[in-house]
Design a protein around this motif. Structure first.
Motif, PDB file in Angstrom:
ATOM      1  N   LEU A 174     -10.746  -2.824   0.533  1.00  0.00           N
ATOM      2  CA  LEU A 174      -9.910  -1.634   0.686  1.00  0.00           C
ATOM      3  C   LEU A 174      -8.596  -1.965   1.390  1.00  0.00           C
ATOM      4  O   LEU A 174      -7.525  -1.473   1.013  1.00  0.00           O
ATOM      5  N   ILE A 175      -8.677  -2.815   2.417  1.00  0.00           N
ATOM      6  CA  ILE A 175      -7.473  -3.209   3.154  1.00  0.00           C
ATOM      7  C   ILE A 175      -6.506  -3.953   2.236  1.00  0.00           C
ATOM      8  O   ILE A 175      -5.294  -3.699   2.227  1.00  0.00           O
ATOM      9  N   ILE A 176      -7.072  -4.891   1.432  1.00  0.00           N
ATOM     10  CA  ILE A 176      -6.233  -5.663   0.496  1.00  0.00           C
ATOM     11  C   ILE A 176      -5.595  -4.742  -0.539  1.00  0.00           C
ATOM     12  O   ILE A 176      -4.399  -4.852  -0.841  1.00  0.00           O
ATOM     13  N   ALA A 177      -6.398  -3.824  -1.083  1.00  0.00           N
ATOM     14  CA  ALA A 177      -5.879  -2.905  -2.109  1.00  0.00           C
ATOM     15  C   ALA A 177      -4.765  -2.028  -1.541  1.00  0.00           C
ATOM     16  O   ALA A 177      -3.713  -1.850  -2.183  1.00  0.00           O
ATOM     17  N   MET A 178      -4.977  -1.469  -0.345  1.00  0.00           N
ATOM     18  CA  MET A 178      -3.972  -0.590   0.249  1.00  0.00           C
ATOM     19  C   MET A 178      -2.707  -1.371   0.600  1.00  0.00           C
ATOM     20  O   MET A 178      -1.591  -0.901   0.355  1.00  0.00           O
ATOM     21  N   THR A 179      -2.870  -2.595   1.153  1.00  0.00           N
ATOM     22  CA  THR A 179      -1.715  -3.429   1.499  1.00  0.00           C
ATOM     23  C   THR A 179      -0.896  -3.760   0.257  1.00  0.00           C
ATOM     24  O   THR A 179       0.345  -3.685   0.272  1.00  0.00           O
ATOM     25  N   TYR A 180      -1.586  -4.099  -0.821  1.00  0.00           N
ATOM     26  CA  TYR A 180      -0.895  -4.441  -2.068  1.00  0.00           C
ATOM     27  C   TYR A 180      -0.095  -3.246  -2.590  1.00  0.00           C
ATOM     28  O   TYR A 180       1.065  -3.389  -3.007  1.00  0.00           O
ATOM     29  N   MET A 181      -0.707  -2.067  -2.588  1.00  0.00           N
ATOM     30  CA  MET A 181      -0.018  -0.885  -3.117  1.00  0.00           C
ATOM     31  C   MET A 181       1.188  -0.510  -2.251  1.00  0.00           C
ATOM     32  O   MET A 181       2.211  -0.057  -2.758  1.00  0.00           O
ATOM     33  N   LEU A 182       1.085  -0.729  -0.924  1.00  0.00           N
ATOM     34  CA  LEU A 182       2.223  -0.444  -0.046  1.00  0.00           C
ATOM     35  C   LEU A 182       3.356  -1.451  -0.270  1.00  0.00           C
ATOM     36  O   LEU A 182       4.532  -1.087  -0.286  1.00  0.00           O
ATOM     37  N   LEU A 183       2.990  -2.724  -0.458  1.00  0.00           N
ATOM     38  CA  LEU A 183       4.000  -3.769  -0.652  1.00  0.00           C
ATOM     39  C   LEU A 183       4.721  -3.621  -1.992  1.00  0.00           C
ATOM     40  O   LEU A 183       5.894  -3.970  -2.120  1.00  0.00           O
ATOM     41  N   THR A 184       3.993  -3.131  -3.012  1.00  0.00           N
ATOM     42  CA  THR A 184       4.613  -2.978  -4.338  1.00  0.00           C
ATOM     43  C   THR A 184       5.353  -1.650  -4.479  1.00  0.00           C
ATOM     44  O   THR A 184       5.991  -1.411  -5.505  1.00  0.00           O
ATOM     45  N   SER A 185       5.248  -0.805  -3.463  1.00  0.00           N
ATOM     46  CA  SER A 185       5.969   0.471  -3.510  1.00  0.00           C
ATOM     47  C   SER A 185       7.444   0.242  -3.146  1.00  0.00           C
ATOM     48  O   SER A 185       7.754  -0.519  -2.237  1.00  0.00           O
ATOM     49  N   PRO A 186       8.377   0.881  -3.836  1.00  0.00           N
ATOM     50  CA  PRO A 186       9.808   0.694  -3.540  1.00  0.00           C
ATOM     51  C   PRO A 186      10.257   1.420  -2.275  1.00  0.00           C
ATOM     52  O   PRO A 186      11.420   1.327  -1.887  1.00  0.00           O
ATOM     53  N   TYR A 187       9.335   2.137  -1.621  1.00  0.00           N
ATOM     54  CA  TYR A 187       9.699   2.925  -0.444  1.00  0.00           C
ATOM     55  C   TYR A 187       9.274   2.219   0.836  1.00  0.00           C
ATOM     56  O   TYR A 187       8.314   1.442   0.852  1.00  0.00           O
ATOM     57  N   ASP A 188       9.969   2.504   1.933  1.00  0.00           N
ATOM     58  CA  ASP A 188       9.623   1.941   3.237  1.00  0.00           C
ATOM     59  C   ASP A 188       8.396   2.635   3.785  1.00  0.00           C
ATOM     60  O   ASP A 188       8.177   3.834   3.568  1.00  0.00           O
ATOM     61  N   PHE A 189       7.584   1.854   4.542  1.00  0.00           N
ATOM     62  CA  PHE A 189       6.370   2.427   5.135  1.00  0.00           C
ATOM     63  C   PHE A 189       6.771   3.541   6.110  1.00  0.00           C
ATOM     64  O   PHE A 189       7.681   3.385   6.919  1.00  0.00           O
ATOM     65  N   GLY A 190       6.095   4.644   6.059  1.00  0.00           N
ATOM     66  CA  GLY A 190       6.412   5.788   6.908  1.00  0.00           C
ATOM     67  C   GLY A 190       7.356   6.758   6.228  1.00  0.00           C
ATOM     68  O   GLY A 190       7.590   7.860   6.729  1.00  0.00           O
ATOM     69  N   MET A 191       7.936   6.344   5.098  1.00  0.00           N
ATOM     70  CA  MET A 191       8.848   7.218   4.357  1.00  0.00           C
ATOM     71  C   MET A 191       8.372   7.402   2.923  1.00  0.00           C
ATOM     72  O   MET A 191       9.155   7.604   1.992  1.00  0.00           O
ATOM     73  N   LEU A 192       7.067   7.282   2.729  1.00  0.00           N
ATOM     74  CA  LEU A 192       6.494   7.390   1.391  1.00  0.00           C
ATOM     75  C   LEU A 192       6.517   8.835   0.909  1.00  0.00           C
ATOM     76  O   LEU A 192       6.125   9.747   1.661  1.00  0.00           O
ATOM     77  N   PRO A 193       6.940   9.076  -0.319  1.00  0.00           N
ATOM     78  CA  PRO A 193       6.870  10.442  -0.855  1.00  0.00           C
ATOM     79  C   PRO A 193       5.417  10.881  -1.041  1.00  0.00           C
ATOM     80  O   PRO A 193       4.504  10.060  -1.099  1.00  0.00           O
ATOM     81  N   LYS A 194       5.238  12.166  -1.154  1.00  0.00           N
ATOM     82  CA  LYS A 194       3.890  12.733  -1.270  1.00  0.00           C
ATOM     83  C   LYS A 194       3.150  12.180  -2.483  1.00  0.00           C
ATOM     84  O   LYS A 194       1.934  11.944  -2.431  1.00  0.00           O
ATOM     85  N   THR A 195       3.861  11.962  -3.589  1.00  0.00           N
ATOM     86  CA  THR A 195       3.207  11.458  -4.804  1.00  0.00           C
ATOM     87  C   THR A 195       2.587  10.082  -4.577  1.00  0.00           C
ATOM     88  O   THR A 195       1.487   9.792  -5.058  1.00  0.00           O
ATOM     89  N   VAL A 196       3.298   9.227  -3.826  1.00  0.00           N
ATOM     90  CA  VAL A 196       2.788   7.872  -3.547  1.00  0.00           C
ATOM     91  C   VAL A 196       1.604   7.943  -2.590  1.00  0.00           C
ATOM     92  O   VAL A 196       0.585   7.269  -2.785  1.00  0.00           O
ATOM     93  N   GLU A 197       1.708   8.764  -1.551  1.00  0.00           N
ATOM     94  CA  GLU A 197       0.603   8.919  -0.594  1.00  0.00           C
ATOM     95  C   GLU A 197      -0.653   9.416  -1.308  1.00  0.00           C
ATOM     96  O   GLU A 197      -1.752   8.896  -1.099  1.00  0.00           O
ATOM     97  N   ASN A 198      -0.473  10.439  -2.142  1.00  0.00           N
ATOM     98  CA  ASN A 198      -1.611  10.989  -2.885  1.00  0.00           C
ATOM     99  C   ASN A 198      -2.255   9.926  -3.770  1.00  0.00           C
ATOM    100  O   ASN A 198      -3.480   9.809  -3.840  1.00  0.00           O
ATOM    101  N   SER A 199      -1.424   9.143  -4.446  1.00  0.00           N
ATOM    102  CA  SER A 199      -1.930   8.137  -5.388  1.00  0.00           C
ATOM    103  C   SER A 199      -2.670   7.020  -4.673  1.00  0.00           C
ATOM    104  O   SER A 199      -3.675   6.510  -5.178  1.00  0.00           O
ATOM    105  N   ILE A 200      -2.178   6.607  -3.494  1.00  0.00           N
ATOM    106  CA  ILE A 200      -2.880   5.577  -2.721  1.00  0.00           C
ATOM    107  C   ILE A 200      -4.257   6.075  -2.301  1.00  0.00           C
ATOM    108  O   ILE A 200      -5.261   5.363  -2.412  1.00  0.00           O
TER     109      ILE A 200
END
Length: 411
Positions: free
Chosen positions: A16-42
């Motif tokens: 789970l940690i690896i999956a979440m880290t990967y999805m955060l790293l591949t997101s074009p947004y900065d951590f803490g500034m993720l749009p709701k759609t990205v948060e929901n999808s993670i």
């Protein structure tokens, strides 16, 4: 490292940690500034991972199969259900994140299945009062013969296996009792063999053992509900497919598109089964034969629809009517039933449940066309009845998809 990962909670926690880290790293947004759609999808991807991690071991405990073969179909099904719920609820989501989450989760599951292959073997200590060479040869079992009964099996063993129906020495009997007292699982040798082979040994079956074959009455009711819902939900796809098949049959060969035949169902009661006709019309009064003896009558369209099991689709209406199930022992013609009841002990017990469009015997063994292979088929049918559950049904669904793709057992 493998010893630590052998704990499923730790292994999937890291996953789970690896999956979440990967999805955060591949997101074009900065951590803490993720749009709701990205948060929901993670969150959705992590839920999909946890659901899959719970389902896969439940399905793969049958026949001690390797989990890697079930990862892709299970995760695809889980994500399909998730996407259906998202679309119905109009939930905001990010398609790229879901795609990334799906593929990284599959990669993690496959990696864990390879790393933990040895750890997930069934490790058993054995008392040598039965022939366990075939069990020892199974690649998913690690068997150690006991020579010293002064010490209980260590924590590396999953339990003790012994033939409880054969005589034990005083020392061996005391050892079995000590294992039970100390909460070490004691398995009867035939139970392990049944688990490995996926069949009930009918040669050792007695009238007193028939009570253990009674299926769970609660699940039987739930099975009727979920199968009917699934069939109705797939009608937008299957109805056009059935109409096209009927047209092709009529174009190629004169005669009705639907073949109706009397079969024996639950409780030994006859019913009329529906199938697409895959052969030329048989003359009236002709003797019933096994499919292997009728190959010359199979049409070109019939050969194709048999290979991918489209000829069975009209039986969806048998399921809706309550005459059949999606999954269960295949129904036979009355003439064959009478023959087999005379030649095969306990054959009638396969009628304890509704017959199915597909079944455990079909996916494990394939087609049968004589008394010997039908005896083997009966042992698989009785195993299904004894272990009837949602997870065994899901195992069969996945095996049936493999059958449709490969043509295994088609006649």
């Amino acid at each position: 490292m493998k010893k630590i990962l052998g704990n499923s909670i730790i292994a999937h926690g890291l996953g789970l940690i690896i999956a979440m880290t990967y999805m955060l790293l591949t997101s074009p947004y900065d951590f803490g500034m993720l749009p709701k759609t990205v948060e929901n999808s993670i969150i959705i991807c992590l839920i999909g991972y946890l659901v899959s991690a719970n389902i896969i071991p439940r399905i793969t405990r049958y026949l001690l199969v390797e989990r890697k073969y079930y990862i892709l179909p299970v995760m695809t099904t889980v994500y399909a259900v998730i996407m259906a719920l998202i679309l119905l609820s109009r939930f905001d989501y990010s398609r790229p994140v879901l795609i990334h989450g799906f593929f990284i989760s599959i990669l993690i599951f496959y990696t864990l299945s390879l790393l933990l292959k040895e750890e997930r073997k069934l490790k058993l200590a054995a008392i040598n009062n039965f022939n366990f060479q075939d069990l020892k040869a199974n690649k998913n079992i690690q068997l150690e013969e006991l020579v010293d009964f002064g010490h209980l099996p260590n924590e590396e063993h999953d339990g003790l296996v012994v033939d409880l129906h054969k005589k034990l020495s005083v020392e061996q009997a005391r050892f079995v009792a000590d294992c039970s007292i100390n909460n070490i699982p004691v398995f009867h040798s035939e139970s392990i063999r049944e688990m490995v082979e996926g069949k009930v040994q009918t040669s050792h079956l007695s009238e007193n053992a028939i009570g253990s074959l009674q299926p769970n009455p609660i699940y039987k009711g739930l099975k009727r509900v979920w199968e009917s819902i699934l069939i109705i939900a797939t009608f937008p796809i299957t109805i056009p497919m059935m109409l096209l098949t009927a047209v092709l049959i009529k174009i190629e060969n004169p005669g009705p598109a639907i073949f109706i035949q009397e079969r024996i169902g639950q409780g030994g009661k006859p019913f009329k089964i529906y199938k697409f006709r895959s052969m030329t019309v048989r003359p009236k009064g002709a003797e019933s034969k096994f499919a292997t003896e009728e190959q010359s009558r199979v049409t070109r369209v019939g050969k194709m629809i048999r290979k991918v099991r489209i000829d069975e689709l009209p039986q969806f209406f048998n399921v809706i009517k309550g005459e059949m199930s999606l999954i269960g022992p295949r129904p036979e013609q009355e003439s064959f039933v009478k023959q087999f009841e005379e030649e095969i002990p306990f054959y009638g017990y396969r009628h304890m449940v509704k017959p199915g469009i597909t079944g455990w015997a079909q996916t494990v063994q394939g087609y049968t066309d004589d008394t010997e292979s039908t005896t083997e088929k009966l042992s698989h049918d009785l195993y299904y009845i004894k272990h009837l559950s949602f997870w065994l049904d899901m195992n069969i669904v996945i095996k049936t998809i493999r059958t449709m793709l490969t043509g295994f057992g088609a006649k």
